[in-house]
Scaffold this active site. Structure first.
Site, PDB file in Angstrom:
ATOM      1  N   HIS A 109       0.840  -1.196   0.000  1.00 23.56           N
ATOM      2  CA  HIS A 109       0.000   0.000   0.000  1.00 23.56           C
ATOM      3  C   HIS A 109       0.879   1.251   0.000  1.00 23.56           C
ATOM      4  O   HIS A 109       1.959   1.265   0.589  1.00 23.56           O
ATOM      5  CB  HIS A 109      -0.923  -0.003   1.222  1.00 23.56           C
ATOM      6  CG  HIS A 109      -1.974   1.060   1.171  1.00 23.56           C
ATOM      7  ND1 HIS A 109      -1.718   2.372   1.520  1.00 23.56           N
ATOM      8  CD2 HIS A 109      -3.278   1.017   0.795  1.00 23.56           C
ATOM      9  CE1 HIS A 109      -2.822   3.084   1.363  1.00 23.56           C
ATOM     10  NE2 HIS A 109      -3.784   2.282   0.925  1.00 23.56           N
ATOM     11  N   GLU A 139      -3.710   1.637  -7.384  1.00 22.80           N
ATOM     12  CA  GLU A 139      -4.163   2.729  -6.543  1.00 22.80           C
ATOM     13  C   GLU A 139      -3.290   3.961  -6.781  1.00 22.80           C
ATOM     14  O   GLU A 139      -2.221   4.099  -6.165  1.00 22.80           O
ATOM     15  CB  GLU A 139      -4.100   2.324  -5.062  1.00 22.80           C
ATOM     16  CG  GLU A 139      -4.965   1.118  -4.742  1.00 22.80           C
ATOM     17  CD  GLU A 139      -5.009   0.812  -3.250  1.00 22.80           C
ATOM     18  OE1 GLU A 139      -6.073   0.417  -2.784  1.00 22.80           O
ATOM     19  OE2 GLU A 139      -3.977   0.984  -2.561  1.00 22.80           O
TER      20      GLU A 139
END
Length: 248
Positions: free
Chosen positions: A96, A166
């Site tokens: 992430h 993302e």
């Protein structure tokens, strides 16, 4: 004809919630009508993995938000994949942008984590994505291909891997990539996979989108041919998460 990719929606609760309000959210999810052909995974804070697994409907899987690259040892504050499985979680989120850019995790470390988590039997939601200055410099493809290569180099079995694109500039900012922007990157990522892994794997691997996804934006994003689901953060803590799960 190759089978369709099962839609995948992952909620990332980040470092949010306490048992009382997470319990309310879980009750909302358990009571909701969720599509049988969509895979749903929630990633609570580590302290609440066991709580979430006990309370959530069994059809909703649980993920950890991070893990380390080895099983045990003198690594204060870390958690190993075996410990995550022991709590009832079956997935882990790795790479992430907050792990990369706030905690300084390198591509190499993320690759090592991916390899170890898969070897220990966890499914991996592997995150990739460019920063705003990288997009503006026209190097989005270069950045996400390099990140994907390190992940791919550490994967032997793609059945338990979901790629999450993302764009960092869209995470928690209220800015969302347009459906066309998301599809463009997803299509190029699938093209990259076709030249680096078996074609069947490139077709079957799910590539999901994350970045300020809301109930208002999800349906048009979900209609794109190479968008196979979502990673949802802020909205996954709200009742509208149900709308996002039902986007397809």
């Amino acid at each position: 004809m190759a089978p369709a990719r099962k839609f995948f929606v992952g909620g990332n609760w980040k470092m949010n919630g306490r048992k009382n309000n997470l319990g309310e959210l879980i009750n909302t999810l358990n009571a909701a009508k969720l599509p049988a052909d969509t895979e749903v995974v929630c990633a609570p804070p580590t302290a609440y993995i066991d709580f979430a697994r006990q309370k959530l409907d069994p059809k909703i899987a649980v993920a950890a938000q991070n893990c380390y690259k080895v099983a045990n040892g003198a690594f204060t504050g870390e958690i190993g994949p075996g410990m995550i499985k022991d709590l009832g979680a079956t997935w882990v989120v790795l790479g992430h942008s907050e792990r990369r850019h706030v905690f300084g995790e390198s591509d190499e470390l993320i690759g090592q984590k991916v390899a170890h988590a898969l070897a220990e039997g966890l499914g991996v939601i592997a995150c990739i994505g460019e920063k705003l200055d990288e997009r503006e410099a026209g190097i989005t493809e270069k950045v996400v291909f390099e990140q994907t290569k390190v992940i791919a180099d550490n994967v032997k079995d793609w059945n338990k891997v979901v790629l999450a694109y993302e764009p960092v500039w869209a995470i928690g900012t209220g800015k969302t990539a347009t459906p066309q922007q998301a599809q463009e990157v997803h299509e190029k990522l699938r093209g990259w996979l076709k030249t680096h892994v078996p074609e069947a794997v490139a077709h079957s691997t799910r590539i999901i989108y994350g970045g300020s996804v809301t109930g208002a934006t999800c349906k048009e994003l979900a209609s794109q041919p190479d968008v196979d689901g979502f990673r949802v953060s802020g909205a996954s803590l709200k009742p509208e998460f149900v709308d996002i799960i039902n986007a397809k």
